[in-house]
Scaffold this active site. Structure first.
Site, mmCIF file in Angstrom:
data_model
loop_
_atom_site.group_PDB
_atom_site.id
_atom_site.type_symbol
_atom_site.label_atom_id
_atom_site.label_comp_id
_atom_site.label_asym_id
_atom_site.label_seq_id
_atom_site.Cartn_x
_atom_site.Cartn_y
_atom_site.Cartn_z
ATOM 1 N N ALA A 181 -68.377 -49.894 26.149
ATOM 2 C CA ALA A 181 -67.337 -50.166 27.146
ATOM 3 C C ALA A 181 -67.148 -51.626 27.540
ATOM 4 O O ALA A 181 -66.087 -51.998 28.029
ATOM 5 C CB ALA A 181 -67.628 -49.354 28.399
ATOM 6 N N ALA A 182 -68.166 -52.477 27.364
ATOM 7 C CA ALA A 182 -68.065 -53.840 27.904
ATOM 8 C C ALA A 182 -67.145 -54.714 27.039
ATOM 9 O O ALA A 182 -67.085 -54.496 25.837
ATOM 10 C CB ALA A 182 -69.459 -54.460 27.963
ATOM 11 N N PRO A 183 -66.432 -55.655 27.621
ATOM 12 C CA PRO A 183 -66.464 -56.081 29.024
ATOM 13 C C PRO A 183 -65.698 -55.165 29.982
ATOM 14 O O PRO A 183 -65.818 -55.307 31.177
ATOM 15 C CB PRO A 183 -65.810 -57.461 28.978
ATOM 16 N N CYS A 316 -60.813 -53.224 16.628
ATOM 17 C CA CYS A 316 -59.867 -54.332 16.545
ATOM 18 C C CYS A 316 -59.990 -55.014 15.187
ATOM 19 O O CYS A 316 -60.022 -56.231 15.092
ATOM 20 C CB CYS A 316 -60.042 -55.315 17.702
HETATM 21 C C1 LIG Z 1 -65.260 -53.883 20.855
HETATM 22 S S1 LIG Z 1 -66.360 -54.188 22.116
HETATM 23 C C2 LIG Z 1 -65.803 -53.067 23.296
HETATM 24 C C3 LIG Z 1 -64.639 -53.571 24.125
HETATM 25 C C4 LIG Z 1 -64.401 -52.717 25.331
HETATM 26 N N1 LIG Z 1 -64.155 -51.347 24.977
HETATM 27 C C5 LIG Z 1 -63.260 -53.253 26.191
HETATM 28 O O1 LIG Z 1 -62.172 -52.746 26.124
HETATM 29 O O2 LIG Z 1 -63.491 -54.184 26.966
HETATM 30 C C6 LIG Z 1 -67.790 -53.428 21.543
HETATM 31 C C7 LIG Z 1 -68.924 -53.267 22.534
HETATM 32 O O3 LIG Z 1 -69.869 -52.396 21.938
HETATM 33 C C8 LIG Z 1 -71.152 -52.752 22.367
HETATM 34 N N2 LIG Z 1 -72.077 -52.152 21.387
HETATM 35 C C9 LIG Z 1 -72.461 -52.631 20.183
HETATM 36 N N3 LIG Z 1 -73.283 -51.756 19.601
HETATM 37 C C10 LIG Z 1 -73.424 -50.707 20.446
HETATM 38 C C11 LIG Z 1 -74.157 -49.499 20.413
HETATM 39 N N4 LIG Z 1 -74.900 -49.180 19.379
HETATM 40 N N5 LIG Z 1 -74.079 -48.683 21.482
HETATM 41 C C12 LIG Z 1 -73.329 -49.003 22.558
HETATM 42 N N6 LIG Z 1 -72.608 -50.129 22.640
HETATM 43 C C13 LIG Z 1 -72.651 -50.960 21.598
HETATM 44 C C14 LIG Z 1 -71.131 -54.253 22.410
HETATM 45 O O4 LIG Z 1 -72.126 -54.742 23.306
HETATM 46 C C15 LIG Z 1 -69.695 -54.529 22.884
HETATM 47 O O5 LIG Z 1 -69.694 -54.705 24.274
#
Ligand SMILES: C[S@@+](CC[C@H](N)C(=O)[O-])C[C@H]1O[C@@H](n2cnc3c(N)ncnc32)[C@H](O)[C@@H]1O
Length: 677
Positions: A181-183, A316
């Site tokens: 979910a981050a950021p 993306c």
């Molecule tokens: C594409 S970004 C998400 C953007 C977010 N959905 C938004 O709209 O702001 C991908 C996120 O996945 C997290 N991430 C990477 N591997 C992960 C995992 N195995 N489990 C959970 N989160 C993960 C990263 O820390 C990053 O914040």
């Protein structure tokens, strides 16, 4: 390939190769500011790879790369929860169209509504964000945007990133999981949808949102980002999404969630316009190495989903290995338990490309690989191995998968970044559900949990007495954090009755939950309670409170609002309010605007137009944060209840106090120290 002239400007002719070098003269300063130095908008591997994929027609290639090398337009949306969206739309139409604006000698198009965005609430402007910040003629507009954003009325977000939550279709009763979910811009959107009916019904949602991220620092970014929505239905967690514990619902049916957003980590080449470093870093191995993780996160997501529930898988990147290949394998593996939903009627005006059923797999050296050969892959070595799931489906599979129901946004269609989105529905148990059922306890134990425990709140009697809370208020919806117990959190009943017990049973921790409604405060002698009400919790607590509620006139309301942060003597108020404060005991009060014209407040106004104040021994202190104060001032203005003359008077008063304080400080600094020799 080679150097190019600036596109979109005179002299931009003859781009045959499709590679773009950033025009040095125009962007030099900004590049340095951004710390990127000089960058080049070309990458031979990118070009070779994507020319072999099936996603951009040959005749479109030039437009595709040209747009990828252009800065992104500024985009923002009016939040679903904003009670005066029309006023914002009107203000843009009347004051901020910028119809004849010339920047760097060129006329720029006016701000426009994105035709595909629902209810005309999405806006796009070709002027990039950093220019808006820099140009003096746009300073009023920039200030207005920042204020609205701080007040939680608009969100500046990339256009394509707004699409997945819209496709997911969250309603107020849904239990939603945002796996990565981050950021958090999409989490905020999910929350806004969850709360969309609240301003009409005055009722809290019966659903909830769990926002999860693997990275604790990024999970705290979620706390910050979602604060503006202020939702008691939100819980933030920090887990590996592919091992997110399998919560069980109270009715013991498989899957806890009705809607899941799987916005997977990806190679991100759709964000090149925002992050030009990707041009340099692009390599075919990036996508190949992420494919297994994406698949395991998405598969696990389907086990967390109820039957009948829906999961949006998005990335993306343009890359079919990270997109259609993942979706195809989900469908293959699910053996009919998952179906791609036809979303062609969702956002019908959005230009998008259908998903593809054939693509080209390339190895680390960009050689095309015709099909999966286990022996050949063994020889390739552990880190370069291709997986069978990366290859396109067979003809028969393709006929039943309907991968064309996926959508891909290309930069030259709507002048956006690139994005991939699809919606899956779970129509039967997925293969891992059975495993999950027997194995859930042990697998949950393996999953590391970061965060805190939320404990039942034990001091409710104090609050009940101080605020004469009605019996209908559920004390079980109040929690304290394990650390201090100072802050009292309020969550919706779905969180307190279903989610938190299910999480507790699996030893899951919480990074953040709900909203702060009360905080413990040492009130000293004469005070009537230990717990101070907060501004964020006031609109929820107020209907249950039978005391400590005041109605105040327009003038007093605005006066308190604008003197936020000052200790106010009782005699600054109109006589009626002054007498009330003098005769009231110490403690928190919610002051609600009672319009001078007698017009009753609508439900959203009743939720918004409250100010929490602290009545001290001789003064009143407004307990509202700056963003909440800005939101309230903006609402008063939108409702034509803001008195400009009073605003100016208070601003002058504040300025004179500031000047006086500075003079005093100067005097004391200039005074020779008596101890000086
Ligand atoms: C594409 S970004 C998400 C953007 C977010 N959905 C938004 O709209 O702001 C991908 C996120 O996945 C997290 N991430 C990477 N591997 C992960 C995992 N195995 N489990 C959970 N989160 C993960 C990263 O820390 C990053 O914040």
């Amino acid at each position: 390939m080679g150097k190019r002239k600036p596109f979109g400007r005179k002299g931009n002719k003859g781009n045959k190769g499709g590679a773009w070098k950033k025009p040095r003269t125009e962007h030099q300063a900004t590049d340095k500011e951004a710390g990127f130095g000089e960058w080049v908008y070309e990458n031979a591997s990118f070009e070779k790879y994507y020319k072999a994929q099936n996603i951009v027609l040959e005749e479109e290639w030039e437009a595709f790369v040209k747009h990828l090398a252009m800065p992104l337009p500024t985009t923002f949306r009016i939040n679903n929860s904003c009670a005066y969206a029309e006023k914002i739309q009107e203000r843009i139409a009347s004051d901020f169209k910028f119809e004849d604006l010339v920047i760097d000698g060129e006329k720029v198009d006016p701000i426009s509504q994105m035709q595909w965005y629902p209810d005309g609430k999405g806006f796009q402007w070709s002027v990039e964000r950093r220019k808006i910040k820099k140009l003096e003629i746009l300073s009023e507009f920039q200030k207005w945007l920042v204020n609205l954003s701080d007040a939680g009325d608009i969100t500046r977000q990339e256009a394509v990133s707004m699409i997945p939550p819209l496709v997911l279709g969250v309603e107020s009763h849904h239990k939603v999981l945002d796996m990565c979910a981050a950021p958090g811009s999409k989490t905020s959107q999910l929350l806004e949808s969850l709360h969309a009916d609240e301003s009409k019904t005055g009722k809290l949602p019966t659903g909830l949102v769990v926002a999860n991220d693997i990275d604790i620092k990024r999970a705290y970014m979620l706390v910050h980002q979602t604060k503006r929505v202020g939702s008691p239905a939100l819980v933030i967690t920090c887990h590996e999404a592919q091992k997110f514990p399998l919560l069980s619902s109270t009715d013991n049916k498989q899957g806890f969630f009705d809607r899941i957003l799987c916005d997977a980590p990806c190679s991100g080449d759709g964000t090149m316009r925002k992050n030009p470093l990707i041009w340099q870093k692009w390599h075919v191995k990036n996508g190949l190495s992420l494919h297994p993780l994406q698949l395991s996160i998405a598969k696990h997501g389907t086990s967390l989903l109820k039957i009948g529930g829906r999961m949006c898988y998005s990335t993306c990147t343009f890359n079919p290995i990270e997109n259609e290949a993942v979706v195809a394998e989900l469908l293959r593996w699910s053996n009919g338990a998952l179906k791609l939903v036809d979303v062609s009627e969702v956002l019908p005006r959005l230009k998008r490309r259908a998903g593809i059923s054939t693509w080209t797999v390339m190895d680390h050296d960009l050689n095309e690989v015709a099909g999966f050969d286990a022996d050949a892959e063994e020889k390739r070595g552990q880190y370069k191995k291709l997986l069978p799931t990366m290859f396109p489906p067979t003809k028969e599979e393709a006929e039943s998968f309907y991968l064309e129901r996926c959508m891909r946004c290309l930069p030259h269609d709507e002048n956006t970044g690139g994005f991939f989105i699809c919606l899956l529905e779970k129509v039967a148990p997925t293969p891992d559900d059975a495993v999950a059922e027997t194995d859930s306890k042990s697998s949950n134990k393996k999953s590391k949990s970061t965060g805190e425990e939320y404990l039942d709140f034990k001091d409710y009697d104090d609050i009940k007495t101080s605020y004469k809370m009605k019996d209908e208020f559920e004390a079980s919806q109040l929690f304290t954090r394990s650390d201090t117990g100072k802050s009292v959190t309020f969550v919706t009943s779905s969180v307190s009755k279903e989610l938190l017990p299910a999480m507790k049973a699996l030893n899951m921790k919480v990074v953040y939950a709900g909203i702060k409604m009360f905080e413990r405060h040492d009130l000293g002698v004469g005070a009537s309670g230990m717990y101070r009400l907060t501004q964020t919790g006031s609109h929820i607590a107020k209907p249950f409170m039978q005391t400590r509620k005041l109605e105040v006139c327009n003038r007093d309301f605005q006066y308190m609002l604008e003197r936020r942060g000052d200790l106010l003597q009782f005699d600054v108020f109109t006589d009626k309010l002054k007498d009330i404060f003098i005769s009231s005991p110490l403690g928190s009060y919610v002051c609600t605007l009672a319009r001078d014209d007698g017009v009753p407040l609508t439900t959203p106004e009743q939720m918004l137009l409250n100010l929490v104040v602290w009545r001290g021994r001789n003064t009143v202190n407004v307990m509202t944060s700056k963003p909440d104060g800005l939101a309230l001032a903006a609402t008063l203005k939108a409702l034509n209840l803001y008195d400009e003359a009073l605003g100016a008077e208070i601003a002058a008063l504040k300025q004179s106090k500031k000047d006086k304080a500075q003079t005093e400080e100067k005097k004391s600094n200039d005074k020779p120290d008596s101890n000086e020799e």
